[in-house]
Each structure stands twice: as C-alpha cells, then as structure tokens.
Design an enzyme around this catalytic site. Structure first.
Site, mmCIF file in Angstrom:
data_model
loop_
_atom_site.group_PDB
_atom_site.id
_atom_site.type_symbol
_atom_site.label_atom_id
_atom_site.label_comp_id
_atom_site.label_asym_id
_atom_site.label_seq_id
_atom_site.Cartn_x
_atom_site.Cartn_y
_atom_site.Cartn_z
ATOM 1 N N GLN A 96 0.859 -1.189 0.000
ATOM 2 C CA GLN A 96 0.000 0.000 0.000
ATOM 3 C C GLN A 96 0.895 1.239 0.000
ATOM 4 O O GLN A 96 1.760 1.389 0.865
ATOM 5 C CB GLN A 96 -0.919 0.038 1.227
ATOM 6 C CG GLN A 96 -1.943 1.175 1.106
ATOM 7 C CD GLN A 96 -2.843 1.324 2.326
ATOM 8 O OE1 GLN A 96 -2.375 1.547 3.424
ATOM 9 N NE2 GLN A 96 -4.142 1.220 2.113
ATOM 10 N N TYR A 108 -6.473 10.565 4.379
ATOM 11 C CA TYR A 108 -5.075 10.855 4.029
ATOM 12 C C TYR A 108 -5.073 11.649 2.714
ATOM 13 O O TYR A 108 -6.138 11.922 2.158
ATOM 14 C CB TYR A 108 -4.273 9.551 3.932
ATOM 15 C CG TYR A 108 -4.081 8.920 5.304
ATOM 16 C CD1 TYR A 108 -3.009 9.289 6.120
ATOM 17 C CD2 TYR A 108 -4.989 8.008 5.818
ATOM 18 C CE1 TYR A 108 -2.844 8.767 7.391
ATOM 19 C CE2 TYR A 108 -4.834 7.469 7.090
ATOM 20 C CZ TYR A 108 -3.760 7.854 7.867
ATOM 21 O OH TYR A 108 -3.604 7.342 9.132
ATOM 22 N N ARG A 162 -8.329 -6.041 12.028
ATOM 23 C CA ARG A 162 -8.137 -6.364 13.445
ATOM 24 C C ARG A 162 -8.265 -7.853 13.761
ATOM 25 O O ARG A 162 -7.476 -8.364 14.576
ATOM 26 C CB ARG A 162 -9.068 -5.495 14.302
ATOM 27 C CG ARG A 162 -8.602 -4.034 14.329
ATOM 28 C CD ARG A 162 -9.659 -3.098 14.868
ATOM 29 N NE ARG A 162 -10.784 -2.984 13.944
ATOM 30 C CZ ARG A 162 -11.902 -2.301 14.199
ATOM 31 N NH1 ARG A 162 -12.032 -1.684 15.361
ATOM 32 N NH2 ARG A 162 -12.865 -2.212 13.308
ATOM 33 N N CYS A 186 -11.649 -11.427 18.121
ATOM 34 C CA CYS A 186 -11.352 -9.983 18.174
ATOM 35 C C CYS A 186 -12.610 -9.240 18.633
ATOM 36 O O CYS A 186 -13.708 -9.489 18.139
ATOM 37 C CB CYS A 186 -10.944 -9.490 16.788
ATOM 38 S SG CYS A 186 -10.915 -7.699 16.629
ATOM 39 N N CYS A 203 -11.670 -3.522 19.908
ATOM 40 C CA CYS A 203 -11.500 -2.528 20.981
ATOM 41 C C CYS A 203 -10.482 -1.450 20.613
ATOM 42 O O CYS A 203 -10.380 -0.434 21.293
ATOM 43 C CB CYS A 203 -11.079 -3.223 22.273
ATOM 44 S SG CYS A 203 -9.473 -4.051 22.146
HETATM 45 C C1 LIG Z 1 -3.756 -0.770 14.049
HETATM 46 C C2 LIG Z 1 -4.388 -0.425 12.737
HETATM 47 C C3 LIG Z 1 -3.600 0.058 11.701
HETATM 48 C C4 LIG Z 1 -4.185 0.375 10.449
HETATM 49 N N1 LIG Z 1 -3.379 0.767 9.428
HETATM 50 C C5 LIG Z 1 -3.913 0.980 8.191
HETATM 51 C C6 LIG Z 1 -3.081 1.288 7.088
HETATM 52 O O1 LIG Z 1 -1.854 1.336 7.171
HETATM 53 N N2 LIG Z 1 -3.688 1.521 5.894
HETATM 54 C C7 LIG Z 1 -5.052 1.427 5.736
HETATM 55 O O2 LIG Z 1 -5.551 1.634 4.627
HETATM 56 N N3 LIG Z 1 -5.848 1.118 6.752
HETATM 57 C C8 LIG Z 1 -5.315 0.872 7.982
HETATM 58 N N4 LIG Z 1 -6.129 0.502 9.008
HETATM 59 C C9 LIG Z 1 -7.575 0.290 8.750
HETATM 60 C C10 LIG Z 1 -7.857 -1.162 8.395
HETATM 61 O O3 LIG Z 1 -7.179 -1.585 7.227
HETATM 62 C C11 LIG Z 1 -9.373 -1.421 8.189
HETATM 63 O O4 LIG Z 1 -9.807 -0.605 7.117
HETATM 64 C C12 LIG Z 1 -10.202 -1.130 9.432
HETATM 65 O O5 LIG Z 1 -9.542 -1.539 10.619
HETATM 66 C C13 LIG Z 1 -11.568 -1.839 9.392
HETATM 67 O O6 LIG Z 1 -11.401 -3.231 9.256
HETATM 68 P P1 LIG Z 1 -11.601 -4.248 10.498
HETATM 69 O O7 LIG Z 1 -12.967 -3.971 11.061
HETATM 70 O O8 LIG Z 1 -11.481 -5.614 9.874
HETATM 71 O O9 LIG Z 1 -10.545 -3.975 11.492
HETATM 72 C C14 LIG Z 1 -5.580 0.208 10.269
HETATM 73 C C15 LIG Z 1 -6.361 -0.256 11.334
HETATM 74 C C16 LIG Z 1 -5.797 -0.582 12.543
HETATM 75 C C17 LIG Z 1 -6.674 -1.118 13.654
#
Ligand SMILES: Cc1cc2nc3c(=O)[nH]c(=O)nc-3n(C[C@H](O)[C@H](O)[C@H](O)COP(=O)(O)O)c2cc1C
Length: 367
Positions: A100, A169, A321, A343, A346
């Site tokens: 990315q 961003y 997550r 998960c 949180c």
């Molecule tokens: C610790 C952490 C770091 C993340 N870093 C990025 C990142 O580098 N680039 C990005 O597009 N999204 C990032 N995200 C967002 C996730 O890719 C994702 O879009 C978001 O957590 C929702 O998905 P989930 O419900 O499966 O966690 C990050 C999320 C978390 C929790």
C-alpha cells in the site's frame, strides 16, 4: 456459485482464496522506513495462516507524507532491497503480497516530517493543526513520487500496489469537498477532485504496463458533514474502472476528530446484523461497477463472509483487526472450526503501536 475458497485471478495475480489482509500499520519498520526482520516474520505468519492476499501497511512515498512512527517507507531506491526477503517468504507459502503506497497529507506527523503538513487546501484540522495548500508543482511531484514508489515495489518483487485513497489521508483529502477547497482543475467538481488519483493511476500504468497489479482503497463515505459521499464513491469507481484499475477496496471514515466514524470503529460486534459497516455502499457499487470489490470493515464471522461472497455482494473479504488477534484465522476457518473471530474491535492494538513497541493484541482473554 462463488465460494470463499475459490481460486481467482485478478490481473496476473492468482489468488488461492478470497481473503485479504487489509493494510495495517504495524509500527515495526526500521526508523528509516525499511523492512525489519520482525515484519518479515509477521507477514510469513499471515501467509502460513492462509491469507490469500496480504496488503502491507501504508508505506510513505515521500518523507513529507509520513503519518506515524516506525511506518514503512518506499520513498527511496535504497529501501527496495529490504523488502525482497519478505516478498519471497510470502510467495513460498503460496500467498500474494502487494504494497500500500500512501501520503498522509494534512495528517502527516509534524514531529516526524519537521515541517508544515501539505494538503489540497489550507485548512485547520483539530488535532493536526493547519496544513499548507499544495502548489501545482507539489502535485506533479506527488504523482511522480507515487509512480516511483510503484516501480520500487515492482523491483522488490511485490505482485502489485494499492493506492491509499481512503481514511482522510492525502488522496482522500483531494476527493473530499470537506478538505479540498481548490479553485483550479484539482478542486470543485467530482471529476476535478478525482483528477489526482486518475493521474497517479495513469502514471503508474504508463511506466509499468497493464500486467502489474494496481488496486486502490477508497472511502465509501467520509462520515463528515460536507465530505465525500456514497454516490460520489460510485462515480469515482466508474472513472477508475474506465482507467483500468484492477480492484477497489471499499472502506470509510477517517481517524480525524472531524469525523463521526473512524475507519476502525470501536465496539464489540456480537451479532451478524452488526457486521459489515459498508454493506449499503457495496450494494450501490455492485449495481454499477464490474471491477472486483474488496470489502473491509467489521466483518467478523465465517457465515457472514460466506454470505457476502455467495450472494455476490463482494468479491473479496478483507480483514484487519481479526488478523492482528488471530493471524491464523483463515486456516482455522478452512480447517472446519468456523467460530467467529475472538477480536472484540476494541482498538487497543493501537496502544503498543503508537508507543513504538510494534503491534499486538493486548487483550488476553476474550469470551
Ligand atoms: C492498528 C491499525 C492500523 C491500520 N493501518 C492501516 C493502514 O496502514 N492503511 C489502511 O488503509 N488502513 C489501515 N487501518 C484500517 C484497516 O485496514 C481497516 O480498514 C479497518 O480496521 C476496518 O477493518 P476491520 O474492522 O477488519 O478492522 C488500520 C487499522 C488498525 C486497527
């Protein structure tokens, strides 16, 4: 009928299943942004855990676009060699890996970039301060920086790149009328606000051709009054489709204090009904767009993932997550243990990451 463990082909990328690890900032890069042994091991663990497609954390394409400490970088040719081992190890396990590539814009960390952050327009953001409006030359430089970053990723052996145009961003700021108040051809109408991402896509394709995987992560909605909306997302997706994007990952929200929803919403998801933050956006997308859809956000159970794919609402299931907590989740599901991820959403995984200790799930006993 489409199945979770179908083999698929997106551009030249042959994927062994429909599971994607969404980009995740791990805070494990070396201080100069190069790849560390710990990161290689983490990616290997994900590949051994049967994730079909791994997306690295956001890697900054220019040192003025760094968002956080120990973030991956791809701003210089000198960084290329540090990634080779990681890519090779993932490939040996039969998974694919893309990088990315990103610029944080007004969300860049002042203490790291040591200058005023740049954005589409000069606006004050709570928690970020005031950014400076990019000049045209800075926009042209940014296009070149994204192009060079993609070339470096290819040289390191990655199967493709994902342009980070979500979460508030830089590129998401350009798309959003909340951040973008420009009066030139990069602001105003949706065609103008999308100009930068389309120019980046064309610049990358002109250098690397049609064979290299070029994906994008887009907000389905900013969840900000006066921000980027679902109907604009469909319009931009159509523009990207015509310009030859390989797949679109839909997310939403920002981590900025102006947003009603963060991209990583806090709160345990107890029922199937609470899963899938962007289900409505996915439906709208599928009515108009043919390019494969990767959906992220709040997907927590095998049954829901299966239903999303079988009903053809999405082409790929993306998780962040749950894979921090359980890097072997997909292997577990594939082996027949289809219990929901443990998960609890949180966001405590951000705590060690922000403290410079590298990511891990800090919650010991769940359920
Ligand atoms: C610790 C952490 C770091 C993340 N870093 C990025 C990142 O580098 N680039 C990005 O597009 N999204 C990032 N995200 C967002 C996730 O890719 C994702 O879009 C978001 O957590 C929702 O998905 P989930 O419900 O499966 O966690 C990050 C999320 C978390 C929790």
């Amino acid at each position: 009928m489409k199945k979770l463990f179908d083999k698929t082909k997106t551009n030249q990328m042959e994927l062994k299943n429909r599971f994607v690890r969404s980009a995740t900032w791990e805070g494990l890069a070396n201080p100069d942004g190069s790849c560390s042994v710990k990161l290689v091991n983490l990616m290997l663990e994900l590949a051994k855990g049967q994730v079909g497609l791994i997306i690295t954390s956001h890697a900054y394409i220019n040192q003025k676009g760094q968002a956080g400490i120990r973030q991956l970088g791809i701003y210089s040719d000198q960084l290329i060699s540090s990634y080779i081992e990681m890519v090779k190890k993932v490939h040996r396990e039969g998974s694919k890996i893309i990088m990315q590539i990103a610029h944080a814009g007004c969300r860049s960390a002042v203490q790291l970039i040591k200058s005023q952050p740049l954005g589409p327009s000069s606006i004050e953001i709570k928690g970020c301060g005031r950014c400076r409006e990019m000049t045209k030359n800075e926009i042209f430089q940014t296009i070149e920086d994204f192009q060079k970053a993609a070339v470096r990723a290819k040289k390191a052996g990655f199967d493709g790149i994902q342009i980070h145009a979500a979460h508030g961003y830089l590129l998401s700021q350009f798309l959003s009328p909340f951040f973008n108040k420009r009066k030139d051809e990069y602001g105003g109408s949706i065609e103008n606000r999308a100009r930068l991402i389309l120019e980046i896509l064309r610049a990358i394709r002109s250098e690397l051709g049609k064979q290299f995987g070029v994906l994008i992560k887009l907000n389905s909605d900013d969840f900000i009054e006066g921000g980027f909306t679902q109907s604009e997302m469909v319009q931009v997706s159509a523009m990207l489709e015509s310009a030859g994007i390989d797949a679109i990952e839909l997310s939403g929200g920002t981590s900025l204090q102006v947003s009603n929803h963060s991209f990583s919403r806090v709160g345990e998801i107890d029922s199937k009904e609470e899963e899938v933050y962007y289900r409505d956006a996915a439906k709208l997308y599928k009515e108009k767009i043919v390019v494969p859809l990767i959906l992220v956000g709040g997907i927590r159970s095998y049954e829901v993932a299966k239903e999303l794919v079988e009903k053809e609402l999405v082409d790929y299931i993306s998780l962040c997550r749950p894979l921090i907590r359980e890097p072997d989740l997909i292997k577990r599901w594939q082996s027949g243990n289809t219990e929901r991820t443990t998960c609890i959403s949180c966001n405590k995984c951000f705590v060690p990451t922000r403290a410079g200790k590298g990511i891990y799930c800090v919650v010991e006993n769940q359920r």
